[in-house]
Design a protein around this motif. Structure first.
Motif, PDB file in Angstrom:
ATOM      1  N   ASP A 101       0.821  -1.216   0.000  1.00  0.00           N
ATOM      2  CA  ASP A 101       0.000   0.000   0.000  1.00  0.00           C
ATOM      3  C   ASP A 101       0.851   1.261   0.000  1.00  0.00           C
ATOM      4  N   ILE A 102       1.923   1.289   0.805  1.00  0.00           N
ATOM      5  CA  ILE A 102       2.732   2.508   0.863  1.00  0.00           C
ATOM      6  C   ILE A 102       3.530   2.687  -0.408  1.00  0.00           C
ATOM      7  N   ALA A 103       3.984   1.597  -1.029  1.00  0.00           N
ATOM      8  CA  ALA A 103       4.698   1.712  -2.301  1.00  0.00           C
ATOM      9  C   ALA A 103       3.766   2.228  -3.390  1.00  0.00           C
ATOM     10  N   ARG A 104       2.560   1.729  -3.413  1.00  0.00           N
ATOM     11  CA  ARG A 104       1.580   2.186  -4.408  1.00  0.00           C
ATOM     12  C   ARG A 104       1.227   3.648  -4.165  1.00  0.00           C
ATOM     13  N   GLU A 105       1.099   4.040  -2.897  1.00  0.00           N
ATOM     14  CA  GLU A 105       0.729   5.414  -2.550  1.00  0.00           C
ATOM     15  C   GLU A 105       1.790   6.417  -2.993  1.00  0.00           C
ATOM     16  N   VAL A 106       3.059   6.076  -2.782  1.00  0.00           N
ATOM     17  CA  VAL A 106       4.140   7.029  -3.045  1.00  0.00           C
ATOM     18  C   VAL A 106       4.636   6.964  -4.483  1.00  0.00           C
ATOM     19  N   THR A 107       4.737   5.751  -5.047  1.00  0.00           N
ATOM     20  CA  THR A 107       5.338   5.610  -6.388  1.00  0.00           C
ATOM     21  C   THR A 107       4.326   5.423  -7.503  1.00  0.00           C
ATOM     22  N   GLY A 108       3.083   5.069  -7.140  1.00  0.00           N
ATOM     23  CA  GLY A 108       2.080   4.806  -8.175  1.00  0.00           C
ATOM     24  C   GLY A 108       2.181   3.416  -8.782  1.00  0.00           C
TER      25      GLY A 108
END
Length: 502
Positions: A329-336
């Motif tokens: 979730d945090i990778a998707r949130e920050v990097t797309g």
């Protein structure tokens, strides 16, 4: 010994002291009070209208102000600073003359006399006896001040900041702010140890020299035992030995000590660093999260007085509960990038390259997520955050999530944009552990020393039965960076590793 002109002048003063019959490096010291004790003793006597006592204090000369028949000097020991009041009629002529001509800033002295207040109200020692304890040949760096964002910042006159680290002794002797950093470091380690002891953990010591390195993904330092004709490794982690102790019926163990990783040097990496690891039987990684946030907040409050700290212009609240978010979730949130949509390393690398994210060559799928995606996320995690659930292929010692065989029960936690520590629900199935080691051997290049080697003795220990447990490691140096508001790990290590000077 090569000497500068100024050092040569001080050597001549040293020789002059000897000609006067004064030993510049005497064997015995006669201190009766530290400076702090002397000040406290005077204030108590003053409050009760008693005659102030005679004391003998020692310390380093910080200033000298001579005015004919009288002189003032400030002397500092490791506890505080006090003024010396010298009058020619209180001292013999030879001593007073030697003080004016042969004593320098930085010299260690011993001064005896009654405590008093001067007309300006400053607590002082009226010196009746004075001698030198250690002649300083090299002058200490000069303390300077400058305005930074409206605040006065004190610093030493080292022209190269690395000289402060190379000559830490002079840095400490010159700069009380630096000394305070390392006092706070000691307080941090003590607070950590006390917290663990109070919660039933046993402090232990495990080998630094190991026949097989393990417990982390890192390149080791190698040494050789001449008598045994055996290559050994400086440990990169305490983990495998601490978990052996769980097999041996210690339910909660920890160690605070040095680890060694043969990696690059940066503002947050030093090849030799201090780590604390603990292992608790019958815990999983969620229990470890609860304990971690309580421990860090308690340490901060004990060391700084508050769980809210200032770090690099950020106000950071360490009070529980902390944010908990999955790595996906945090990778998707920050990097797309949703790495689940790219099930192999090649596809994920292409997606990352399309967004100009770092893609280490020949990296596994998990390494791309860890080094590329999480590396991009890390600087954004200012408030304390647990990032949970990591790829299985970079976590050979953690239990697989029951509902997701591609991920394990692992977290890392971040504060102030720094990775602070790592934890697992620890694997305790010897057959699964053996297969993980073999799997790592297949996934990694044979020359890659970050691949976890097979540790047959560790697997043998697990076969005797290892209780379910949660494990945790924290970088002590980085925690001290937070609690002292230091942006560079070298500021919190007394003698950091440096390149050789040209």
């Amino acid at each position: 010994m090569e000497l500068t002109d100024l050092e040569q002048q001080r050597v001549e003063k040293l020789q002059d002291l000897r000609r006067r019959g004064m030993a510049p490096y005497p064997n015995r010291v006669n201190r009766t009070h530290t400076v702090a004790e002397a000040i406290e003793t005077f204030e108590e006597a003053e409050a009760s209208d008693e005659t102030p006592p005679t004391v003998t204090v020692t310390g380093r000369l910080r200033s000298i102000r001579a005015m004919g028949k009288i002189a003032f000097a400030d002397v500092e020991d490791g506890t505080d600073q006090i003024q010396l009041f010298l009058r020619s009629n209180e001292l013999d002529d030879e001593t007073y003359e030697a003080f004016l001509e042969d004593f320098d800033l930085g010299d260690f002295v011993e001064a005896e006399g009654p405590l008093m207040r001067t007309r300006t109200g400053e607590i002082s020692v009226l010196v009746e006896r004075l001698r030198i304890l250690s002649k300083a040949i090299s002058p200490l760096p000069v303390i300077k001040e400058k305005e930074v964002d409206g605040e006065t910042v004190r610093y030493t006159s080292f022209s190269d900041v690395e000289e402060r680290y190379r000559q830490r002794y002079a840095d400490l002797a010159s700069n009380s702010d630096v000394r305070q950093v390392f006092r706070r470091r000691a307080q941090t380690i003590k607070a950590m140890r006390d917290f663990l002891d109070q919660h039933g953990f046993l402090e232990v010591e495990t080998p630094i020299l190991q026949p097989i390195y393990g417990g982390a993904a890192a390149t080791p330092f190698i040494t050789h035992h001449q008598q045994l004709h055996q290559d050994l490794y400086l440990r990169i982690s305490f983990e495998l030995y601490l978990k052996r102790l769980l097999v041996g019926m210690y339910d909660r163990v920890y160690e605070i000590g040095r680890d060694f990783r043969n990696e690059g040097v940066s503002h947050k990496h030093n090849p030799e660093f201090t780590q604390m690891e603990f292992y608790a039987a019958y815990w999983d990684y969620r229990d470890v999260m609860d304990f971690c946030e309580q421990m860090v907040a308690a340490i901060a409050e004990r060391v700084t007085g508050s769980p809210v700290i200032g770090y690099q212009s950020h106000d950071i609240d360490l009070s529980p509960p902390w944010r908990r978010v999955t790595l996906r979730d945090i990778a998707r949130e920050v990097t797309g990038i949703d790495y689940r949509e790219y099930p192999d390393a090649e596809a994920l690398a292409k997606a990352m390259q399309a967004k100009n994210l770092p893609t280490p060559p020949d990296a596994t799928w998990g390494h791309l997520i860890d080094k590329g995606l999480l590396g991009t996320v890390e600087p954004t995690l200012i408030q304390p955050t647990f990032v949970m659930d990591y790829p299985r292929d970079i976590s050979p010692l953690a239990k697989t999530k029951p509902e997701d065989p591609t991920h394990v029960e692992r977290f890392e936690f971040f504060i102030g944009g720094l990775e602070m520590g790592n934890a697992f629900t620890e694997l305790n199935d010897p057959f699964d552990q053996e297969e993980r080691f073999r799997e790592m051997g297949r996934l990694y290049d044979p020359e890659d020393e970050e691949a976890h080697p097979m540790d047959e003795d560790y697997v043998r220990a697990m076969k005797y039965g290892m209780p379910p447990n949660g494990g945790f490691g924290i970088g002590v140096d980085r925690l001290v960076m937070l609690l002292t508001d230091q942006p560079n790990i070298r500021e919190v290590i007394l003698f950091p590793h440096l390149r050789e000077k040209d």
